[in-house]
Design a protein around this motif. Structure first.
Motif, PDB file in Angstrom:
ATOM      1  N   LYS A   1       0.844  -1.198   0.000  1.00  0.00           N
ATOM      2  CA  LYS A   1       0.000   0.000   0.000  1.00  0.00           C
ATOM      3  C   LYS A   1       0.872   1.238   0.000  1.00  0.00           C
ATOM      4  O   LYS A   1       1.918   1.263   0.653  1.00  0.00           O
ATOM      5  N   VAL A   2       0.402   2.257  -0.730  1.00  0.00           N
ATOM      6  CA  VAL A   2       1.143   3.511  -0.841  1.00  0.00           C
ATOM      7  C   VAL A   2       0.289   4.623  -0.265  1.00  0.00           C
ATOM      8  O   VAL A   2      -0.888   4.771  -0.609  1.00  0.00           O
ATOM      9  N   ARG A   3       0.878   5.423   0.642  1.00  0.00           N
ATOM     10  CA  ARG A   3       0.157   6.532   1.254  1.00  0.00           C
ATOM     11  C   ARG A   3       0.955   7.812   1.046  1.00  0.00           C
ATOM     12  O   ARG A   3       2.174   7.840   1.263  1.00  0.00           O
ATOM     13  N   GLU A   4       0.260   8.864   0.601  1.00  0.00           N
ATOM     14  CA  GLU A   4       0.917  10.153   0.396  1.00  0.00           C
ATOM     15  C   GLU A   4       1.018  10.887   1.720  1.00  0.00           C
ATOM     16  O   GLU A   4       0.111  10.841   2.549  1.00  0.00           O
ATOM     17  N   TRP A   5       2.110  11.573   1.926  1.00  0.00           N
ATOM     18  CA  TRP A   5       2.276  12.382   3.140  1.00  0.00           C
ATOM     19  C   TRP A   5       2.798  13.754   2.764  1.00  0.00           C
ATOM     20  O   TRP A   5       3.472  13.929   1.750  1.00  0.00           O
ATOM     21  N   LYS A   6       2.443  14.737   3.579  1.00  0.00           N
ATOM     22  CA  LYS A   6       2.891  16.111   3.363  1.00  0.00           C
ATOM     23  C   LYS A   6       3.405  16.668   4.668  1.00  0.00           C
ATOM     24  O   LYS A   6       2.830  16.439   5.722  1.00  0.00           O
ATOM     25  N   LYS A   7       4.503  17.363   4.605  1.00  0.00           N
ATOM     26  CA  LYS A   7       5.061  18.014   5.779  1.00  0.00           C
ATOM     27  C   LYS A   7       5.708  19.304   5.326  1.00  0.00           C
ATOM     28  O   LYS A   7       6.653  19.300   4.533  1.00  0.00           O
ATOM     29  N   ASN A   8       5.130  20.418   5.863  1.00  0.00           N
ATOM     30  CA  ASN A   8       5.532  21.754   5.402  1.00  0.00           C
ATOM     31  C   ASN A   8       5.329  21.822   3.883  1.00  0.00           C
ATOM     32  O   ASN A   8       4.234  21.589   3.396  1.00  0.00           O
ATOM     33  N   ASN A   9       6.362  22.084   3.152  1.00  0.00           N
ATOM     34  CA  ASN A   9       6.237  22.168   1.697  1.00  0.00           C
ATOM     35  C   ASN A   9       6.695  20.890   1.002  1.00  0.00           C
ATOM     36  O   ASN A   9       6.799  20.840  -0.229  1.00  0.00           O
ATOM     37  N   LYS A  10       7.013  19.842   1.790  1.00  0.00           N
ATOM     38  CA  LYS A  10       7.510  18.600   1.223  1.00  0.00           C
ATOM     39  C   LYS A  10       6.377  17.601   1.047  1.00  0.00           C
ATOM     40  O   LYS A  10       5.495  17.495   1.873  1.00  0.00           O
ATOM     41  N   VAL A  11       6.434  16.859  -0.080  1.00  0.00           N
ATOM     42  CA  VAL A  11       5.453  15.833  -0.381  1.00  0.00           C
ATOM     43  C   VAL A  11       6.210  14.543  -0.705  1.00  0.00           C
ATOM     44  O   VAL A  11       7.213  14.564  -1.424  1.00  0.00           O
ATOM     45  N   GLY A  12       5.716  13.434  -0.179  1.00  0.00           N
ATOM     46  CA  GLY A  12       6.371  12.153  -0.439  1.00  0.00           C
ATOM     47  C   GLY A  12       5.383  11.014  -0.329  1.00  0.00           C
ATOM     48  O   GLY A  12       4.176  11.228  -0.152  1.00  0.00           O
ATOM     49  N   PHE A  13       5.884   9.798  -0.417  1.00  0.00           N
ATOM     50  CA  PHE A  13       5.024   8.618  -0.379  1.00  0.00           C
ATOM     51  C   PHE A  13       5.621   7.571   0.575  1.00  0.00           C
ATOM     52  O   PHE A  13       6.815   7.307   0.568  1.00  0.00           O
ATOM     53  N   GLU A  14       4.750   7.033   1.413  1.00  0.00           N
ATOM     54  CA  GLU A  14       5.128   5.956   2.338  1.00  0.00           C
ATOM     55  C   GLU A  14       4.613   4.634   1.791  1.00  0.00           C
ATOM     56  O   GLU A  14       3.446   4.532   1.386  1.00  0.00           O
ATOM     57  N   VAL A  15       5.488   3.649   1.772  1.00  0.00           N
ATOM     58  CA  VAL A  15       5.115   2.318   1.270  1.00  0.00           C
ATOM     59  C   VAL A  15       4.963   1.380   2.463  1.00  0.00           C
ATOM     60  O   VAL A  15       5.874   1.251   3.280  1.00  0.00           O
ATOM     61  N   ASP A  16       3.828   0.714   2.525  1.00  0.00           N
ATOM     62  CA  ASP A  16       3.532  -0.247   3.595  1.00  0.00           C
ATOM     63  C   ASP A  16       3.537  -1.652   2.975  1.00  0.00           C
ATOM     64  O   ASP A  16       2.653  -1.988   2.184  1.00  0.00           O
ATOM     65  N   ILE A  17       4.547  -2.460   3.338  1.00  0.00           N
ATOM     66  CA  ILE A  17       4.688  -3.799   2.765  1.00  0.00           C
ATOM     67  C   ILE A  17       4.292  -4.830   3.817  1.00  0.00           C
ATOM     68  O   ILE A  17       4.842  -4.836   4.922  1.00  0.00           O
ATOM     69  N   ARG A  18       3.355  -5.693   3.447  1.00  0.00           N
ATOM     70  CA  ARG A  18       2.923  -6.750   4.364  1.00  0.00           C
ATOM     71  C   ARG A  18       2.864  -8.082   3.608  1.00  0.00           C
ATOM     72  O   ARG A  18       2.344  -8.143   2.503  1.00  0.00           O
ATOM     73  N   PHE A  19       3.398  -9.147   4.231  1.00  0.00           N
ATOM     74  CA  PHE A  19       3.261 -10.493   3.650  1.00  0.00           C
ATOM     75  C   PHE A  19       3.614 -11.518   4.727  1.00  0.00           C
ATOM     76  O   PHE A  19       4.068 -11.165   5.824  1.00  0.00           O
ATOM     77  N   THR A  20       3.421 -12.779   4.397  1.00  0.00           N
ATOM     78  CA  THR A  20       3.748 -13.873   5.321  1.00  0.00           C
ATOM     79  C   THR A  20       4.755 -14.801   4.646  1.00  0.00           C
ATOM     80  O   THR A  20       4.546 -15.218   3.500  1.00  0.00           O
ATOM     81  N   TYR A  21       5.852 -15.094   5.345  1.00  0.00           N
ATOM     82  CA  TYR A  21       6.868 -15.996   4.799  1.00  0.00           C
ATOM     83  C   TYR A  21       6.306 -17.412   4.696  1.00  0.00           C
ATOM     84  O   TYR A  21       5.335 -17.761   5.394  1.00  0.00           O
ATOM     85  N   PRO A  22       6.933 -18.252   3.853  1.00  0.00           N
ATOM     86  CA  PRO A  22       6.432 -19.639   3.707  1.00  0.00           C
ATOM     87  C   PRO A  22       6.374 -20.417   5.013  1.00  0.00           C
ATOM     88  O   PRO A  22       5.571 -21.333   5.153  1.00  0.00           O
ATOM     89  N   ASP A  23       7.249 -20.063   5.983  1.00  0.00           N
ATOM     90  CA  ASP A  23       7.226 -20.786   7.263  1.00  0.00           C
ATOM     91  C   ASP A  23       6.195 -20.226   8.229  1.00  0.00           C
ATOM     92  O   ASP A  23       6.127 -20.649   9.385  1.00  0.00           O
ATOM     93  N   GLY A  24       5.373 -19.253   7.756  1.00  0.00           N
ATOM     94  CA  GLY A  24       4.307 -18.698   8.594  1.00  0.00           C
ATOM     95  C   GLY A  24       4.689 -17.455   9.358  1.00  0.00           C
ATOM     96  O   GLY A  24       3.854 -16.895  10.078  1.00  0.00           O
TER      97      GLY A  24
END
Length: 382
Positions: free
Chosen positions: A4-27
């Motif tokens: 998932k990608v979420r946009e963030w703003k702080k003062n005059n700066k704009v960027g994107f936060e990436v949220d990575i989620r998954f489960t390894y084969p061993d659980g």
């Protein structure tokens, strides 16, 4: 698996936060939120998916934790050394002298240099430091190789027993040049035998057992009268002795050596004055110590006015093999009489054989004869 990608703003700066989620084969679940090093949402999505793929092929945190725990359990060289001696060398019934040699190499050379290191942490650089230190201290290439051989064997045993996953370093031995065999010339040996005979039957038999039968020092002091067959004129070499410990001969197998007339006569005279089970024994009937026999040999050398040769009693064995080669005995016969495990050991003496040299040159002579015969053929017309 989600990115998932979420946009963030702080003062005059704009960027994107990436949220990575998954489960390894061993659980094992995994989640990571991080700022994407890109400037657009689509690029951040692609970056997150690529990062997810990279993470999936890496070892799981559970696996890494378990691996680290296992690494902490790997013993140091000093800790494993005792087990190596007890459960490998002694358990395999290696000769007492071989076990002692390994113990001394560990104590004097490997423990001071690598004793505190875990087995899996010993590197190629550590091995090179051991080589350099031993060379600086003046040890010969052969001695250094003995140390390296014990280290190699210890690491291989640790890997075989699953103490470590694999041997962590490569150990390259030093090149050792062929050593020149030191022996007594025929006239020197004759003087040595005469000097020994003048001192007594014990001295005479010690010299003859080495020079006429090729026995090692440990084989001499372990020789019993039961192994001397006067009727057949043979010696049965079935054991050797080291520090009162009876063991198999160095090659690991026994051998039969025919006695020369001089040796047989000397042993008969010595038997009349001997009171023990062993050919060489003390006044109490105990086997004679090697050091005592060696000191007696030094007396014989002095009486014969012959230089003291490095190797002590073993120089007599070299003399036995060298004289056989010089008289033209085949290499295989010398190997059997001396009890050499490998023919390459015997071949050190064969350069002394004039028969071998003359035979080689005769092959070249035959070449010229063949050429002359072919030259006699005359082409005739029809």
């Amino acid at each position: 698996m989600t990115v998932k990608v979420r946009e963030w703003k702080k003062n005059n700066k704009v960027g994107f936060e990436v949220d990575i989620r998954f489960t390894y084969p061993d659980g094992t679940p995994f989640r990571r939120r991080t700022k994407a090093p890109v400037e657009s949402k689509s690029a951040a999505k692609r970056w997150g998916e690529a990062t997810e793929r990279e993470l999936l092929v890496l070892p799981t945190p559970t696996f890494l934790k378990k691996q680290e725990e296992e690494r902490k359990e790997v013993p140091t060289l000093a800790d494993f050394g005792t087990r190596f001696i007890d459960e490998h060398a002694r358990a395999n019934q290696q000769k007492a002298s071989s076990i002692r040699a390994k113990e001394l190499i560990l104590k004097n050379h490997l423990y001071p240099a690598l004793g505190e290191k875990r087995l899996d942490a010993i590197s190629d650089a550590d091995v090179q430091k051991v080589k350099a230190n031993l060379s600086k201290r003046g040890f010969s290439a052969k001695t250094i190789n003995n140390v390296l051989t014990v280290l190699t064997k210890l690491l291989r045993v640790a890997a075989k027993w699953k103490v470590i996953a694999s041997v962590p370093c490569s150990v390259e031995l030093l090149r050792v040049s062929n050593r020149v065999v030191v022996f007594y010339e025929f006239d020197e040996y004759k003087r040595l035998v005469e000097a020994a005979r003048a001192l007594g039957t014990r001295w005479e038999c010690a010299v003859l057992l080495g020079g006429d039968a090729g026995l090692r020092g440990g084989e001499m002091i372990a020789l019993t009268w039961a192994n001397v067959d006067f009727r057949r004129g043979q010696l049965r070499i079935e054991q050797q002795m080291w520090r009162r410990i009876v063991d198999a001969p160095k090659s690991g197998r026994g051998r039969i050596v025919s006695m020369t007339n001089a040796l047989r006569d000397g042993l008969k005279r010595h038997q009349r004055t001997s009171s023990g089970e062993h050919v060489f024994c003390t006044s109490r009937g105990l086997p004679l110590a090697y050091r005592t026999l060696w000191k007696q040999f030094r007396r014989v050398q002095a009486r014969a006015d012959i230089r003291v040769v490095k190797g002590n009693l073993h120089v007599l064995r070299h003399t036995f093999c060298s004289h056989l080669a010089m008289k033209g005995a085949p290499a295989r016969a010398i190997q059997e009489l001396a009890g050499h495990l490998h023919l390459s050991t015997t071949e050190r003496y064969m350069h002394l054989s004039p028969q071998a040299r003359d035979g080689a040159i005769r092959l070249l002579n035959a070449r010229h004869v063949e050429a002359a015969n072919f030259g006699d053929i005359v082409e005739t017309g029809t």
